[in-house]
Design a protein around this motif. Sequence first.
Motif, short mmCIF file in Angstrom:
data_model
loop_
_atom_site.label_atom_id
_atom_site.label_comp_id
_atom_site.label_asym_id
_atom_site.label_seq_id
_atom_site.Cartn_x
_atom_site.Cartn_y
_atom_site.Cartn_z
N HIS A 1 0.82 -1.21 0.00
CA HIS A 1 0.00 0.00 0.00
C HIS A 1 0.86 1.26 0.00
O HIS A 1 0.51 2.26 -0.65
CB HIS A 1 -0.90 0.00 1.24
N ARG A 2 2.00 1.19 0.72
CA ARG A 2 2.81 2.40 0.88
C ARG A 2 4.29 2.04 1.00
O ARG A 2 4.64 1.05 1.66
CB ARG A 2 2.36 3.17 2.12
N VAL A 3 5.13 2.85 0.37
CA VAL A 3 6.59 2.76 0.53
C VAL A 3 7.04 4.08 1.14
O VAL A 3 6.77 5.16 0.59
CB VAL A 3 7.32 2.51 -0.80
N VAL A 4 7.74 4.01 2.28
CA VAL A 4 8.17 5.20 3.00
C VAL A 4 9.68 5.35 2.85
O VAL A 4 10.45 4.47 3.27
CB VAL A 4 7.79 5.12 4.49
N LEU A 5 10.11 6.45 2.23
CA LEU A 5 11.52 6.70 1.97
C LEU A 5 12.06 7.73 2.95
O LEU A 5 11.45 8.80 3.12
CB LEU A 5 11.73 7.20 0.54
N HIS A 6 13.18 7.42 3.59
CA HIS A 6 13.84 8.36 4.49
C HIS A 6 15.26 8.62 3.99
O HIS A 6 16.08 7.70 3.94
CB HIS A 6 13.90 7.81 5.92
N GLY A 7 15.53 9.86 3.63
CA GLY A 7 16.88 10.18 3.18
C GLY A 7 17.86 10.33 4.34
O GLY A 7 19.07 10.20 4.15
N LEU A 8 17.35 10.62 5.53
CA LEU A 8 18.18 10.91 6.72
C LEU A 8 19.06 12.11 6.43
O LEU A 8 18.69 13.00 5.68
CB LEU A 8 18.96 9.67 7.15
N ARG A 9 20.26 12.13 7.00
CA ARG A 9 21.14 13.28 6.76
C ARG A 9 21.76 13.17 5.37
O ARG A 9 21.61 12.17 4.68
CB ARG A 9 22.23 13.36 7.83
N GLY A 10 22.47 14.17 4.97
CA GLY A 10 23.07 14.18 3.65
C GLY A 10 22.19 14.94 2.66
O GLY A 10 21.00 15.18 2.89
N LYS A 11 22.79 15.31 1.53
CA LYS A 11 22.06 15.98 0.46
C LYS A 11 21.55 14.90 -0.50
O LYS A 11 22.31 14.37 -1.31
CB LYS A 11 22.98 16.97 -0.26
N PRO B 1 17.30 16.13 7.43
CA PRO B 1 18.09 17.35 7.54
C PRO B 1 18.98 17.55 6.30
O PRO B 1 19.26 16.60 5.58
CB PRO B 1 18.94 17.11 8.79
N GLU B 2 19.43 18.76 6.09
CA GLU B 2 20.25 19.19 4.96
C GLU B 2 19.39 19.32 3.70
O GLU B 2 18.19 19.03 3.69
CB GLU B 2 21.46 18.26 4.76
N THR C 1 11.36 20.47 5.37
CA THR C 1 11.19 21.88 5.69
C THR C 1 11.12 22.69 4.40
O THR C 1 11.63 22.27 3.36
CB THR C 1 12.37 22.37 6.55
N LYS C 2 10.50 23.87 4.47
CA LYS C 2 10.36 24.70 3.27
C LYS C 2 11.70 25.28 2.83
O LYS C 2 11.96 25.45 1.63
CB LYS C 2 9.36 25.83 3.52
N ARG C 3 12.57 25.53 3.79
CA ARG C 3 13.82 26.21 3.48
C ARG C 3 14.85 25.23 2.91
O ARG C 3 15.07 24.15 3.46
CB ARG C 3 14.37 26.88 4.73
#
Length: 531
Positions: free
Chosen positions: A445-455, A476-477, A499-501
């Motif tokens: 139903h769903r795949v959740v991706l987390h980039g964690l830190r890093g660009k 973050p980043e 985040t928007k920024r």
Amino acid sequence: MTKRFPSVVLLLLTASGCARDSYFQPDARVSYPAPMAAGTDSAVVTAGRHYLRGPIGRLFLGAHYRKAWATPVTLPVLDPQKAVPGGLRFGKLGGGFQTTSVTLLADDGLAYALRTIDKDPYKTLPKVLRQGFVLTTVRDATSAGMPYGAMVVPPLAQAAGIPHANPRAFYVRSDESGLDVASERFRGKVVLLEEKMEGKINLPPSLRGASELEESDEMLEERYRSQDHRIDEAAFLRARLLDLWLGDWDRHEGQWSWAAFSQENGRTLWRPVPQDRDQVFFRFNDGLLTWLASRIVPKFRSFKPTYESVEGYTRNAHFIDQRTLSELPRERYVRTAHDLQKRLTDEIIHRAVVKGLPREVYALEGARMEATLRARREGLLHVAERYYGLQAKEVLVAGTDDNERFVIERLSDTATVVSVYRLGGGKAAPDSLLYRRQFNPAETHRVVLHGLRGKDEFTVSGSVSHSPFIDIYGGPEEDTVQDTSHVSGLRKKTRFFDTKRNNVLEGGKETKDHRSHGVASHAFDRDGSGR
């Protein structure tokens, strides 16, 4: 009638003799309080004769393994100087909320865990409930566990190709003083002594060559910190299917150690090492009240010829399962189940049960345990497929604190492929694949991706009618999402949380923008602490 039910339960529990001020047996020896001669090397003991109940108690609370707990068996007397070559000396006190334990050290540097077979859940209850029939009834639930079950597991784990300890049962004298400050805690009790698999030196033969042995939180910290650390998911699946076969429902992240193996490419592969087999062969819902409790608390699944709720068996392990079974397809579950069925033969089952249970307890439970294991072995393939279905419903795909590129390709209505690459020099190199799996929306139903830190970079492409939801958490980043995909229907199937920024969303007609001014979306529980 419903409003009166608690009062009826209280009356029945009191009438069945369950509310007792003095609960535990004063000493495991059947002949207690008669003195024990110095130098005696064996004793006739019971693991817990306080679990005996009358007909009313058994009707409402269940027969459980009460006879096994109360049956006199002959066990060796623990002599710390003779238990292992060179003897054992006190290391440190341990134990969780229910079990008393101590670490003992041998002259060769190996560590051993000594822990009581019986448990006391006193500290697990709110203070207001640590008295009367509530406390006594919760204590009584310990009888749902097979007291000698952990000693049956080693030959089965060996045949399955899974690392294991080798617990041995002892009686501790009522005047024992060789355990230093821990002596008083263990006097008069039945205990298990087993190798303590931790650190670099305490490795079973099957893990020789490992550079380290860490707990789950430390392993996961390394895994999410760097792309050079990976988990042996196939080995973890094999161990988890054995858990299901044994009816071991309490396999949370604290029940595992992880052996680190250096690879030729300079990376590290982490392989699982199961710990603590206290809940194997659990038998709980054979009383009116315990049956009701098992309906309310699904994790209390019983060891029967037919499997009960697979979701219940695996509930306590959800956190660690989600982080260590994200890549394997259905075919791997089926193939592993088939292999286990071939390895766990009738002969191996018989030998494990005969060797593991004390002779007197085998006469009570051996035939039933063997028949149940054989029946559950035949159902293991179906259970593996059900287990896969639970894990496939929502899949967590996490990167690391390094830079990664996540590529999501909606190829067809039955195939969405997620790939994760190392990202260096602004692009993903051909040999930098870290992860790849194909998802079918009929299963996932769903795949959740987390980039964690890093660009991190996320690209989503493809035009289809059906697809799993894709949730992207940049972390973050600075992160970038480029979405050129399209899924038919009114609901957007891609969501971006960050985040928007300093985070960019390009294209994105299919993406629902959940960027905000707060950093709540950066939260990711790496080690089970909830942070």
